[in-house]
Design a protein around this motif. Structure first.
Motif, PDB file in Angstrom:
ATOM      1  N   PHE A 262      10.268   0.903  18.099  1.00  0.00           N
ATOM      2  CA  PHE A 262      10.840   0.221  16.765  1.00  0.00           C
ATOM      3  C   PHE A 262      12.587   0.905  16.184  1.00  0.00           C
ATOM      4  N   GLY A 263      12.274   2.384  16.125  1.00  0.00           N
ATOM      5  CA  GLY A 263      13.676   3.211  15.212  1.00  0.00           C
ATOM      6  C   GLY A 263      13.878   3.106  14.616  1.00  0.00           C
ATOM      7  N   LYS A 264      12.944   2.694  13.444  1.00  0.00           N
ATOM      8  CA  LYS A 264      13.985   2.659  11.941  1.00  0.00           C
ATOM      9  C   LYS A 264      12.821   2.559  10.896  1.00  0.00           C
ATOM     10  N   ILE A 265      11.833   3.821  11.284  1.00  0.00           N
ATOM     11  CA  ILE A 265      10.927   3.968  10.845  1.00  0.00           C
ATOM     12  C   ILE A 265      10.290   5.650  11.130  1.00  0.00           C
ATOM     13  N   PRO A 266      11.458   6.593  10.122  1.00  0.00           N
ATOM     14  CA  PRO A 266      10.678   8.261  10.869  1.00  0.00           C
ATOM     15  C   PRO A 266       8.979   8.448  10.890  1.00  0.00           C
TER      16      PRO A 266
ATOM     17  N   PRO B 157       1.253  -1.454  -0.146  1.00  0.00           N
ATOM     18  CA  PRO B 157       0.061  -0.008  -0.205  1.00  0.00           C
ATOM     19  C   PRO B 157       0.865   1.601   0.150  1.00  0.00           C
ATOM     20  N   GLY B 158       2.118   1.650   0.428  1.00  0.00           N
ATOM     21  CA  GLY B 158       3.139   2.300   0.553  1.00  0.00           C
ATOM     22  C   GLY B 158       4.033   3.126  -0.753  1.00  0.00           C
ATOM     23  N   ALA B 159       3.735   1.381  -2.312  1.00  0.00           N
ATOM     24  CA  ALA B 159       4.559   1.552  -2.700  1.00  0.00           C
ATOM     25  C   ALA B 159       3.942   2.605  -3.749  1.00  0.00           C
ATOM     26  N   ASP B 160       4.777   3.680  -4.129  1.00  0.00           N
ATOM     27  CA  ASP B 160       4.625   4.112  -5.362  1.00  0.00           C
ATOM     28  C   ASP B 160       3.115   5.203  -5.245  1.00  0.00           C
ATOM     29  N   THR B 161       2.921   5.941  -4.116  1.00  0.00           N
ATOM     30  CA  THR B 161       1.513   5.940  -3.765  1.00  0.00           C
ATOM     31  C   THR B 161       0.964   7.468  -4.887  1.00  0.00           C
ATOM     32  N   GLY B 162       2.175   8.649  -5.113  1.00  0.00           N
ATOM     33  CA  GLY B 162       2.202   9.376  -5.684  1.00  0.00           C
ATOM     34  C   GLY B 162       1.689  10.341  -4.442  1.00  0.00           C
ATOM     35  N   ILE B 163       2.032  10.556  -3.182  1.00  0.00           N
ATOM     36  CA  ILE B 163       1.275  11.030  -2.459  1.00  0.00           C
ATOM     37  C   ILE B 163       2.443  12.668  -1.990  1.00  0.00           C
TER      38      ILE B 163
ATOM     39  N   CYS C 266       4.294  -1.611   7.594  1.00  0.00           N
ATOM     40  CA  CYS C 266       4.400  -1.794   6.357  1.00  0.00           C
ATOM     41  C   CYS C 266       4.156  -1.032   5.263  1.00  0.00           C
ATOM     42  N   PHE C 267       3.339  -0.043   5.015  1.00  0.00           N
ATOM     43  CA  PHE C 267       3.263   1.184   4.255  1.00  0.00           C
ATOM     44  C   PHE C 267       4.324   2.466   4.176  1.00  0.00           C
ATOM     45  N   LEU C 268       4.942   2.404   5.728  1.00  0.00           N
ATOM     46  CA  LEU C 268       5.604   3.332   6.553  1.00  0.00           C
ATOM     47  C   LEU C 268       6.692   2.614   5.622  1.00  0.00           C
ATOM     48  N   ILE C 269       7.125   1.302   5.625  1.00  0.00           N
ATOM     49  CA  ILE C 269       8.303   1.122   5.226  1.00  0.00           C
ATOM     50  C   ILE C 269       8.089   1.109   4.195  1.00  0.00           C
ATOM     51  N   GLN C 270       7.164   0.942   3.430  1.00  0.00           N
ATOM     52  CA  GLN C 270       7.597   1.163   1.535  1.00  0.00           C
ATOM     53  C   GLN C 270       7.206   2.717   0.657  1.00  0.00           C
ATOM     54  N   PHE C 271       6.821   3.611   1.749  1.00  0.00           N
ATOM     55  CA  PHE C 271       6.552   5.322   1.634  1.00  0.00           C
ATOM     56  C   PHE C 271       8.109   5.572   1.808  1.00  0.00           C
ATOM     57  N   TYR C 272       8.751   5.541   2.834  1.00  0.00           N
ATOM     58  CA  TYR C 272      10.047   5.711   2.867  1.00  0.00           C
ATOM     59  C   TYR C 272      11.731   4.896   2.057  1.00  0.00           C
TER      60      TYR C 272
END
Length: 405
Positions: free
Chosen positions: A355-359, A110-116, A308-314
């Motif tokens: 978790f510390g690895k996702i902004p 869901p977070g890949a290539d969102t164009g947001i 998962c969305f944020l992992i893919q978004f970033y």
């Protein structure tokens, strides 16, 4: 003993027709939110304060219910077995929910290539989410339900072994009845609260907010549907529970949960409904209150998918070890999602901090659609908790040593 009589009193007759009033409130809320957004935004304060009051009432009920349930379990020969099977069941179901959420998050992306463009979506968070989880006060607030749970378990054990056990049980009995009576009368204004809640949601969020992030919302809903009808369906089949009939029997409570975005609004109603279906009340009084702290499957799925969305978004690269660590963190932080509407989003922030690895830079992106995911999260929590009570009750009734002393 019938804690929540919905048959003989005015409030009982009112609650039996609550579904009709709720639907009328939804329709009125949608129209008001669309045609009078200015007024609707101010109405949001009504539902916010209502849920604050409701939580203040339900937390003591859960506290007393767990104490009462522990004492009731002492009257069952295989009580120790029930306790361990309940804990094991919660651990397995919660872990499956987290894994399912991660699997759907990775598969659907869901977070890949969102164009947001974050600048086009509100990036401000309410001040209620500005909690420092490293401070003592912040930790106490986030873990208040866990603290209540541990305290109630310890108090229940001490009460059970004390000489004044019967006296304490009578006091608890009266206390629970008083709180339930107060909540019954509080529910009279529930349609008005739902009206305000729906109107506020339509006015503030609306469909325009949903569209840019519709994929993550759809992923959460899809994972929840698979979990309810797939995972819980398999569990129900294994224990000879007809899932569809079971859900139809709880349709009023499910509608209540959906419209209020809180699984706790149905807590006082569920016991009588399930007891009427033949489930052991002694087991229910132990398992269900515990489930409101340890069996929040909807929150597990929501946090997993949004992470998962944020992992893919970033575009963050994680190892298998990282995902296992994330699973462990979610299994802990999801326990803080048992509260008023919005507590799941707070649990997400807590997860990301640990978790510390996702902004958290653009975390407000998800808050803009959290209102749409809240219903799915809450109803999945509720159904999972109800099924757990039915399953453990079935396990107890099928045991050879289920004689009541």
């Amino acid at each position: 003993m019938n804690f929540f009589d919905t048959k003989k009193t005015f409030t009982g007759r009112y609650l039996k027709n609550l579904t009709f009033y709720v639907f009328a409130a939804i329709l009125g809320g949608v129209l008001t939110g669309y045609y009078a957004p200015g007024v609707s935004i101010r109405l949001g304060m009504v539902s916010r304060y209502f849920f604050m009051v409701l939580e203040m009432l339900i937390l003591p009920i859960i506290f007393m219910a767990i104490m009462y349930g522990i004492c009731q379990l002492s009257g069952i020969k295989n009580a120790r077995s029930i306790v361990w099977k309940t804990i094991l069941y919660f651990l397995i179901i919660s872990s499956i929910a987290i894994i399912l959420g991660i699997v759907f998050g990775i598969a659907v992306k869901p977070g890949a290539d969102t164009g947001i463009d974050p600048s086009r979506i509100s990036t401000s968070l309410p001040r209620t989410f500005e909690i420092n989880d490293t401070s003592l006060s912040g930790r106490l607030y986030l873990n208040r339900h866990g603290i209540f749970l541990i305290t109630s378990i310890v108090a229940g054990i001490l009460m059970n072994i004390s000489k004044g056990r019967e006296k304490f049980l009578n006091i608890l009995d009266r206390g629970i009845k008083i709180f339930y009576t107060v909540i019954k009368y509080l529910y009279i204004i529930l349609p008005a609260v739902i009206f305000c809640n729906i109107a506020y949601g339509i006015a503030v969020y609306g469909i325009n907010t949903l569209l840019p992030l519709s994929k993550v919302v759809a992923t959460v809903y899809l994972a929840d549907i698979v979990f309810i009808f797939g995972i819980l369906g398999a569990v129900a089949y294994l224990f000879k529970i007809r899932l569809w009939k079971f859900l139809l029997g709880l349709k009023e409570e499910i509608i209540l949960v959906i419209t209020t975005s809180s699984s706790k609004t149905a807590f006082p109603l569920i016991f009588e409904k399930m007891e009427s279906e033949g489930y052991n009340m002694k087991v229910l009084r132990f398992v269900i209150p515990l489930g409101y702290n340890f069996n929040l499957s909807g929150a597990c799925i929501y946090i997993s998918v949004t992470c998962c969305f944020l992992i893919q978004f970033y575009n963050i690269s994680l190892t298998i070890t990282d995902y296992l660590w994330l699973l462990l963190i979610i299994s802990v932080t999801s326990k803080t999602a048992s509260g008023v509407p919005g507590s799941g989003f707070l649990a997400l922030i807590f997860t990301l901090n640990r978790f510390g690895k996702i902004p958290l830079t653009d975390i407000a992106l998800l808050y803009s659609v959290d209102r749409f995911m809240n219903e799915a999260r809450s109803v999945t929590n509720f159904i999972s908790i109800a099924i757990s009570g039915a399953v453990i009750s079935k396990i107890n009734s099928s045991s050879k040593n289920n004689d009541i002393q």
